[in-house]
Design an enzyme around this catalytic site. Structure first.
Site, PDB file in Angstrom:
ATOM      1  N   ASP A   1      75.456   5.658   7.405  1.00  0.00           N
ATOM      2  CA  ASP A   1      76.545   6.463   6.843  1.00  0.00           C
ATOM      3  C   ASP A   1      77.889   5.842   7.167  1.00  0.00           C
ATOM      4  OD1 ASP A   1      74.575   8.376   6.372  1.00  0.00           O
ATOM      5  OD2 ASP A   1      75.091   9.562   8.141  1.00  0.00           O
TER       6      ASP A   1
ATOM      7  N   HIS B   1      74.182   9.101  10.550  1.00  0.00           N
ATOM      8  CA  HIS B   1      73.157   8.045  10.514  1.00  0.00           C
ATOM      9  C   HIS B   1      73.898   6.711  10.615  1.00  0.00           C
ATOM     10  CE1 HIS B   1      71.434  11.194   7.804  1.00  0.00           C
ATOM     11  NE2 HIS B   1      70.261  10.827   8.267  1.00  0.00           N
TER      12      HIS B   1
HETATM   13  C1  XLS Z   1      67.221  15.591   5.252  1.00  0.00           C
HETATM   14  C2  XLS Z   1      67.547  15.816   6.658  1.00  0.00           C
HETATM   15  C3  XLS Z   1      68.500  14.818   7.236  1.00  0.00           C
HETATM   16  C4  XLS Z   1      68.476  14.863   8.727  1.00  0.00           C
HETATM   17  C5  XLS Z   1      69.058  13.660   9.386  1.00  0.00           C
HETATM   18  O1  XLS Z   1      66.708  16.440   4.557  1.00  0.00           O
HETATM   19  O2  XLS Z   1      68.021  17.121   6.794  1.00  0.00           O
HETATM   20  O3  XLS Z   1      69.787  15.029   6.731  1.00  0.00           O
HETATM   21  O4  XLS Z   1      69.126  15.981   9.228  1.00  0.00           O
HETATM   22  O5  XLS Z   1      68.350  12.513   9.075  1.00  0.00           O
END
Ligand code: XLS
Ligand code: NI
Ligand code: NI
Length: 437
Positions: free
Chosen positions: A103, A100
């Protein structure tokens, strides 16, 4: 400076190895059904868990020991984290990663500063990608952590939250393009609701579609050719997320004219939260032509939330691989470990144990799935069960030769159906078990 000075590149040592820092089944060059293991899985590390997971939970703060993390989360710190992250991925031997926007780089005082921070870190990501050959499987934007998204992003009642999210995704697409990303994922974040009495569902879902169209249009405009994915999750953080499961997501995409540009990214534990098995979600998406990518993890049936554990159950991985291979495997997608080490596993080496275990479980699952496919029992039993559709009346119905009147005529003449045969579920389960033990 090395972040993992005591760890060498993880090697394949074969099933008899007891070395905890070696693969027993994942042998990236080994060919299964004409394709290397590396290409079957296209393994990816989730930056948010592996590099940003703190181990914090509602009952206590983070526990992770991460020697490369500085005291302040500034750009400099983010850069040294990137170096640590690529050292980790290189030693592990994964070809992809996902992240993201938030991140990888800290937010600044305003959008312009935040974008500047991101640019500075993206420069280093690009450099490390070039150095290691590791690629971006997909990028995404965090549209849920900042309090501006308290009521959602694209589905917020606050139009300015929508606008900020749009600006964020615009930038995230530019970054994904800059890094040669092979995809972009929409996950609902807080796109859902807690209380229907203060929610205009129709308006919110319309806005979500508008938002996705804007993303697709902008991607075209800048020449970002990566695949878009939509990731279902039925609940958490909201009580009811709009991206509930494969069926709901595919209905949404088709209803709003997005069916040609967005595929599904299926996550194991999200499937179970929806009351499905992951293979159900994969098969549904695959059968509708929407199977794109996988977020691999596992839940805990005794805990009802998204625990994001590493997958170690070979039954689970074999089932996933069977469905994936049924639909021809990945094209743009891959197997992203959207999973985190437990709060109690706080040392850097635990990150290796976790990923090695997941990769080995999938490699073993692949071998089992390939053996099942090679022997063909399962396919034969399945085909036999539908034999009445392969000739005679069934074949005529499938080819469109019948309507209610002709079928009534047929049954009036015949009187009743040919007796049904047993579904043989227990036999099939036993046959499947032959491949496991
Ligand atoms: C959260 C999601 C997230 C997505 C990406 O539960 O799995 O990690 O994969 O935003
Ligand atoms: Ni996910
Ligand atoms: Ni999840």
């Amino acid at each position: 400076m090395s972040a993992f000075p005591d760890i060498q590149k993880i090697k394949y040592e074969g099933p008899s190895s007891k070395n905890p820092l070696a693969f027993r089944h994942y042998n990236e060059t080994e060919v299964v059904e004409g394709k290397s293991m590396k290409d079957h899985f296209r393994f990816s590390v989730a930056y948010w868990h592996t590099m940003r997971g703190t181990g914090g939970d509602p009952f206590g703060p983070g526990t992770m020991i991460r020697p490369w993390e500085g005291k302040v989360d500034n750009v400099e710190n983010a850069v040294s984290r990137v170096r640590a992250g690529f050292e980790f991925m290189e030693k592990l031997g994964v070809p992809y990663y996902c992240f993201h926007d938030r991140d990888v780089a800290p937010e600044g005082a305003n959008l312009a500063e935040t974008n500047k921070n991101l640019d500075a870190v993206v420069k280093v990501l690009k450099e490390e990608q070039g150095r290691t050959g590791i690629k971006l499987l997909w990028g995404t934007a965090n549209l849920f952590s900042n309090p501006r998204y308290v009521h959602g992003a694209a589905t917020s009642p606050n139009a300015e939250s929508f606008a900020f999210a749009a600006a964020q995704v615009k930038k995230a697409l530019e970054v994904a393009k800059e890094l040669g990303g092979q995809g972009y994922t929409f996950w609902g974040g807080r796109e859902g609701y807690q209380c229907l009495w203060n929610t205009d569902m129709k308006r919110e879902v319309d806005h979500l579609a508008k938002f996705m169209h804007m993303a697709v249009d902008y991607a075209k405009k800048i020449g970002f050719t990566g695949q878009f994915y939509f990731e279902p999750k039925p609940k958490e953080p909201t009580k009811h997320q709009y991206d509930f499961d494969s069926a709901a997501c595919i209905n949404f995409l088709r209803a709003y004219g997005l069916g040609d540009c967005v595929k599904m990214n299926i996550e194991t534990n999200h499937a179970t939260l929806a009351g499905h098995a992951v293979e159900h979600e994969l098969d549904y998406a695959g059968s509708q032509g929407f199977l794109g990518s996988i977020d691999a993890n596992a839940g805990d049936l005794l805990l009802g939330w998204d625990t994001d554990q590493f997958p170690t159950d070979v039954y689970l991985t074999a089932k996933i691989m069977l469905i994936l291979m049924k639909y021809g495997g990945f094209t743009t997608g891959g197997l992203n470990f959207d999973a985190k080490v437990r709060r109690e596993s706080f040392e850097p080496v635990d990150l290796f144990h976790a990923h090695i275990g997941g990769m080995d479980a999938f490699a073993k699952g692949l071998k089992i799935a390939a053996a099942i496919r090679a022997e063909g029992d399962l396919a034969r039993m399945l085909k036999d069960r539908y034999a009445s559709w392969d000739a005679g009346l069934g074949a005529e119905i499938e080819s469109g030769m019948h309507g209610f009147e002709s079928l009534e005529k047929y049954m009036l003449a015949k009187g009743d159906v040919t007796p049904n045969v047993s579904g043989r579920q227990e036999l099939i389960e036993n046959v499947m078990n032959r491949y496991f033990f």
